[in-house]
Design an enzyme around this catalytic site. Structure first.
Site, PDB file in Angstrom:
ATOM      1  N   HIS A   1      -6.562   2.635  14.625  1.00 27.46           N
ATOM      2  CA  HIS A   1      -6.887   1.263  14.234  1.00 27.46           C
ATOM      3  C   HIS A   1      -5.738   0.332  14.606  1.00 27.46           C
ATOM      4  CE1 HIS A   1      -4.260   2.582  11.000  1.00 27.46           C
ATOM      5  NE2 HIS A   1      -4.100   1.320  10.624  1.00 27.46           N
TER       6      HIS A   1
ATOM      7  N   LYS B   1       0.860  -1.174   0.000  1.00 26.14           N
ATOM      8  CA  LYS B   1       0.000   0.000   0.000  1.00 26.14           C
ATOM      9  C   LYS B   1       0.901   1.231   0.000  1.00 26.14           C
ATOM     10  CE  LYS B   1      -3.671   2.356   2.612  1.00 26.14           C
ATOM     11  NZ  LYS B   1      -4.137   2.691   3.973  1.00 26.14           N
TER      12      LYS B   1
ATOM     13  N   HIS C   1      -2.743   2.441  16.449  1.00 24.62           N
ATOM     14  CA  HIS C   1      -2.003   3.573  15.908  1.00 24.62           C
ATOM     15  C   HIS C   1      -2.885   4.404  14.982  1.00 24.62           C
ATOM     16  CE1 HIS C   1      -1.614   0.273  13.025  1.00 24.62           C
ATOM     17  NE2 HIS C   1      -1.344   1.152  12.086  1.00 24.62           N
TER      18      HIS C   1
ATOM     19  N   ASP D   1      -3.856  -3.049  12.681  1.00 20.95           N
ATOM     20  CA  ASP D   1      -3.797  -3.632  11.339  1.00 20.95           C
ATOM     21  C   ASP D   1      -4.411  -5.028  11.353  1.00 20.95           C
ATOM     22  OD1 ASP D   1      -2.516  -1.378  10.469  1.00 20.95           O
ATOM     23  OD2 ASP D   1      -0.515  -2.278  10.346  1.00 20.95           O
TER      24      ASP D   1
END
Length: 332
Positions: A218, A199, A274, A220
């Site tokens: 969020h 990404k 994070h 991961d």
């Protein structure tokens, strides 16, 4: 219907000095109000060539869920080239980027895009992105790889080969840190079918950086995330009930423990919470690669870690089902 890209919104916003209301976070999320300013979080920095690297990685993954690695074996020059071809893509004319946009009805992440998941309270992140799989070869769809700059594919393929070596080393250390065979965690994620998803995040300058976020808080959903940032500060970690900036170390790789490793380890390793802030004057970019199990592969706590005193803390489920629940904010 034409999709609004943040890069376009940023051009207008920087002219008039304000941002659209859907990018203004609630007070409880605004960086100005929620960041401990003037303190850089001392996330562990681990030298991968050090004899105790494995032990240090295991400890960092249990306590922090995030660490940075240096002397990782990926040449600095290759990292610079990866950054350059990614930046060059985002500086192309808009219609050229839209040529590899994520199709409107796609179930996959792959392609150039803006929105990623269900938006809480309709709030949007100040970021555009490009997703495409880089490994294994059977999972690659070159339709979503930029044709420009012409060296994009070659540089990304070189980087992926080096990254696989780092990833195998990290997964081996994480396994041994739990008292397991070196290949246990990798096998628990699908073995050679483990998917590497690149990404590129593009966070344009924002006239109101104290009010907006690049990416909302969020964890991961991957197993681990291996990330290259540019030099513009933006990564924040939630530690001891506060948000802190994470220091930038040139040519280090930032490693996030993701949800699938937390599940496999039955909670011994922690998925890091994070978020990303944005900058008033500079473009921030980052290049995370998410290591994900194949969609149909079932992930659950490793049986050797389960006993009467340590029952399973997570359900075993297909990765695609975990993904669906996470993106749609449904209970797992």
């Amino acid at each position: 219907m034409e999709v609004e890209r943040v890069q376009g919104i940023a051009s207008l916003s920087n002219q008039n000095g304000s941002i659209p209301s859907e990018y203004i976070r609630s007070l409880s999320e605004q960086p100005a109000a929620t960041t401990i300013h003037g303190v850089l979080l001392a996330v562990p920095v681990i030298d991968l060539s050090h004899p105790d690297a494995g032990k240090l990685i295991s400890e960092a993954s249990k306590e922090w869920g995030i660490f940075q690695v240096v002397n990782h074996g990926i040449p600095n020059e290759l990292i610079s080239k990866l950054q350059k071809v990614g930046k060059d893509f985002f500086e192309l004319p808009q219609e050229e980027k839209e040529a590899i946009a994520k199709p409107a009805n796609s179930k996959s992440f792959e392609g150039y895009g803006t929105k990623l998941q269900k938006e809480v309270e309709g709030k949007k992140g100040w970021v555009d992105h490009l997703f495409h799989r880089v490994w294994p070869p059977s999972s690659i769809n070159y339709q979503f790889w930029p044709k420009n700059p012409p060296s994009y594919r070659d540089i990304n393929e070189q980087y992926t080969q080096k990254l696989i070596e780092v990833a195998n080393k990290l997964l081996g250390y994480l396994s041994k840190g739990l008292g397991l065979e070196e290949n246990a965690i990798k096998e628990g994620l699908g073995g050679e079918e483990l998917t590497y998803m690149m990404k590129i995040n593009y966070y344009p300058p924002c006239p109101c950086p104290d009010l907006a976020l690049g990416v909302a808080p969020h964890t991961d959903l991957s197993s681990i995330t291996i990330l290259v940032p540019n030099e513009v500060q933006g990564l924040q970690v939630f530690k001891d009930d506060h948000w802190y900036d994470v220091s930038y170390i040139p040519n280090a790789l930032i490693i996030h423990i993701g949800d699938q490793i937390e599940i496999l380890s039955n909670g011994k390793y922690k998925s890091v919470y994070h978020r990303t802030t944005v900058n008033k004057d500079k473009t921030r970019m980052s290049w995370p690669v998410f290591l994900e199990p194949p969609p149909e592969f079932e992930v659950g706590p490793i049986p050797n870690l389960i006993n009467q005193d340590n029952p399973p803390k997570f359900k075993t489920k297909k990765f695609k089902d975990y993904l669906y629940c996470k993106l749609n904010k449904l209970p797992q």
